[in-house]
Design a protein around this motif. Structure first.
Motif, PDB file in Angstrom:
ATOM      1  N   ASP A 157       0.854  -1.184   0.000  1.00 48.89           N
ATOM      2  CA  ASP A 157       0.000   0.000   0.000  1.00 48.89           C
ATOM      3  C   ASP A 157       0.891   1.235   0.000  1.00 48.89           C
ATOM      4  O   ASP A 157       1.324   1.703   1.053  1.00 48.89           O
ATOM      5  CB  ASP A 157      -0.908  -0.015   1.236  1.00 48.89           C
ATOM      6  CG  ASP A 157      -1.902   1.144   1.255  1.00 48.89           C
ATOM      7  OD1 ASP A 157      -1.694   2.129   0.524  1.00 48.89           O
ATOM      8  OD2 ASP A 157      -2.888   1.079   2.017  1.00 48.89           O
ATOM      9  N   LEU A 173       3.065   4.043  -7.508  1.00 42.16           N
ATOM     10  CA  LEU A 173       1.787   4.038  -8.212  1.00 42.16           C
ATOM     11  C   LEU A 173       1.986   3.662  -9.677  1.00 42.16           C
ATOM     12  O   LEU A 173       1.214   2.870 -10.239  1.00 42.16           O
ATOM     13  CB  LEU A 173       1.122   5.409  -8.098  1.00 42.16           C
ATOM     14  CG  LEU A 173      -0.329   5.484  -8.571  1.00 42.16           C
ATOM     15  CD1 LEU A 173      -1.235   4.686  -7.638  1.00 42.16           C
ATOM     16  CD2 LEU A 173      -0.791   6.927  -8.661  1.00 42.16           C
ATOM     17  N   TYR A 192      -2.204  -4.614  -5.601  1.00 43.58           N
ATOM     18  CA  TYR A 192      -1.888  -3.671  -4.531  1.00 43.58           C
ATOM     19  C   TYR A 192      -2.826  -3.914  -3.358  1.00 43.58           C
ATOM     20  O   TYR A 192      -3.820  -4.653  -3.470  1.00 43.58           O
ATOM     21  CB  TYR A 192      -1.980  -2.224  -5.014  1.00 43.58           C
ATOM     22  CG  TYR A 192      -3.378  -1.731  -5.318  1.00 43.58           C
ATOM     23  CD1 TYR A 192      -4.060  -0.902  -4.424  1.00 43.58           C
ATOM     24  CD2 TYR A 192      -4.019  -2.068  -6.509  1.00 43.58           C
ATOM     25  CE1 TYR A 192      -5.339  -0.429  -4.709  1.00 43.58           C
ATOM     26  CE2 TYR A 192      -5.293  -1.601  -6.804  1.00 43.58           C
ATOM     27  CZ  TYR A 192      -5.950  -0.787  -5.899  1.00 43.58           C
ATOM     28  OH  TYR A 192      -7.213  -0.330  -6.177  1.00 43.58           O
ATOM     29  N   TYR A 220      -7.358   5.797  -4.660  1.00 42.91           N
ATOM     30  CA  TYR A 220      -6.644   4.882  -5.559  1.00 42.91           C
ATOM     31  C   TYR A 220      -7.353   4.773  -6.913  1.00 42.91           C
ATOM     32  O   TYR A 220      -6.697   4.816  -7.969  1.00 42.91           O
ATOM     33  CB  TYR A 220      -6.534   3.497  -4.924  1.00 42.91           C
ATOM     34  CG  TYR A 220      -5.257   3.267  -4.149  1.00 42.91           C
ATOM     35  CD1 TYR A 220      -4.012   3.365  -4.774  1.00 42.91           C
ATOM     36  CD2 TYR A 220      -5.287   2.931  -2.806  1.00 42.91           C
ATOM     37  CE1 TYR A 220      -2.835   3.150  -4.070  1.00 42.91           C
ATOM     38  CE2 TYR A 220      -4.121   2.715  -2.086  1.00 42.91           C
ATOM     39  CZ  TYR A 220      -2.896   2.829  -2.723  1.00 42.91           C
ATOM     40  OH  TYR A 220      -1.729   2.619  -2.018  1.00 42.91           O
TER      41      TYR A 220
END
Length: 462
Positions: A157, A173, A192, A220
């Motif tokens: 995360d 990311l 993820y 997200y």
């Protein structure tokens, strides 16, 4: 026979139940406390059908897991490749269905994946790699000679890491986006994690946990869709992780409420509900473990595990009772695995998709909790969303208030077995403090009771 049986009994309302309870308790009915979940959510200690809205109850049930059962997934901590391989294979031989491999603070160059995964086929056995390393780099290593279809995932995360360390998440990311592309045909591989344990371990109540996880999920999805990922893929390929505390009924309601709230998010992105399949890991809490009487942690974890499976988790991780203060022993690891095995084979909970359905208390609690969490989620959205709320200190302030209330409750006599009641007459076993206080991004309150020692943080600040 059936008609006659029910014709002999007239329906009883709440007043009748109260009169009978008053009689049975010999005038002590008012000593029953209500259910307090957060600062402004209180439920009566008992409910009747008249308090339930059938349409809303049906809506809650419609969002729950459709396929019964769960994976028994213990954590194996990496030390060196061959030792970790032996530990994983042993766990899989004796009850585990999959593995959560803890690679925290481990450079993947030192993992020697051929040795680490020897005898473990990732196309057959799910392994969730818990790491802060670049997700694509980890995948490239584990996918060598592993076949075209892998199970498990990368339990990372990046936003939670940013909250813990201050290191921004843009590079990680981009790695998630690349990994989603690499694994687009691997429907059982999670790219993820959305780690709700961070909020639990910083003192959040269930309403706050739900709202903050929901806000992070939306964050997200927005970030990933901006980079070309479809919202359905972004939602379905996440691993949603929650800690499960000792409040038995409210923890069941928490997971059910999360699925309900996530369906509202999927509606907002115009996703077909039938195709949205959230995948939830539930881990027994480290936050409430007793140190002076550590064997009580076995009982606490058993209750928490039952809450998790009745709430509808897909993955159950039961932490060994001794893990806060030492490397878990073979005995404690076996007991932890066996908790899940008993729930599967001896309780029959694995044969029912939504065991809590139809309970007036749990249905009402799930709906009320979802409503309060939605209010807090909308408040966070009005303040600019998850990242803005963290940067402004809103999230930290919420958690600090909740944590202070937990400390106050414990000090005023709220019972925790082995912590402030029924404590063994023995020298206490003090927990190791693995928190890193060198980073000004973090704050740990050193005056907390020893049971409130988190595996990640105990309090955070901007």
């Amino acid at each position: 026979m059936t008609t006659r049986l029910f014709s002999d009994f007239s329906p009883s309302g709440k007043d009748a139940w109260e009169q009978q309870a008053e009689k049975e308790l010999k005038g002590r009915l008012k000593t029953l406390s209500d259910w307090t979940i957060g600062a402004d959510l209180h439920l009566d200690p008992y409910l009747t059908h008249s308090k339930i809205e059938p349409e809303r109850m049906a809506a809650m049930q419609a969002c729950q897991k459709k396929i019964p059962g769960w994976q028994n997934v213990p954590v194996v901590k990496f030390s060196e490749p061959r030792k970790a391989n032996v530990a994983m294979r042993h766990a899989l031989e004796y009850g585990a269905d999959a593995i959560m491999l803890d690679l925290a603070n481990v450079n993947i160059a030192h993992c020697e994946f051929p040795k680490l995964l020897h005898g473990i086929r990732l196309s057959d056995t799910a392994v969730y790699f818990q790491t802060d390393e670049n997700a694509v780099d980890v995948f490239k290593e584990i996918s060598k000679n592993a076949g075209y279809y892998l199970k498990g995932g990368i339990a990372s995360d990046p936003i939670a890491k940013w909250m813990r360390t201050g290191k921004f998440f843009e590079d990680n990311l981009r790695a998630i986006v690349a990994l989603l592309d690499e694994t687009r045909n691997m429907r059982e591989f999670r790219a993820y994690m959305v780690d709700g344990r961070l909020f639990h371990n910083n003192g959040a109540n269930p309403v706050q946990e739900l709202a903050m996880v929901l806000s992070e999920v939306v964050n997200y999805i927005d970030l990933l869709t901006d980079k070309g990922v479809s919202p359905l893929i972004a939602l379905n390929r996440a691993l949603f992780s929650f800690s499960i505390g000792p409040e038995f009924l409210s923890e069941i309601a928490k997971l059910r409420a999360f699925r309900f709230l996530l369906s509202k998010i999927s509606d907002a992105y115009q996703l077909p509900r039938a195709l949205c399949t959230p995948f939830i890991q539930a881990q027994t809490s480290s936050f409430y473990n007793a140190d002076a009487a550590p064997y009580t942690n076995m009982i606490r974890a058993s209750s928490e595990a039952m809450s998790a499976v009745m709430g509808g988790c897909n993955v159950l991780t039961v932490t060994p009772y001794d893990h806060p203060f030492q490397e878990p022993a073979d005995f404690s690891e076996r007991i932890a695995r066996n908790v899940s095995s008993i729930l599967v084979h001896e309780s029959a909970l694995a044969y029912v998709a939504d065991p809590a359905a139809g309970s007036y208390m749990l249905e009402k609690m799930s709906l009320e909790m979802a409503d309060k969490a939605w209010e807090l989620f909308l408040e966070m959205e009005d303040k600019g969303g998850f990242v803005k709320c963290f940067e402004s200190g809103f999230i930290q302030n919420q958690l600090n208030v909740s944590l202070a209330q937990k400390v106050k409750d414990l000090g005023e006599g709220k019972v925790m077995i082995g912590v402030n009641k029924f404590i063994e007459d023995a020298d206490p076993i003090y927990l190791k403090d693995n928190n890193d206080n060198s980073n000004p991004h973090l704050l740990m309150d050193q005056n907390l009771p020893k049971c409130f020692r988190a595996s990640a943080l105990t309090a955070i600040k901007p």
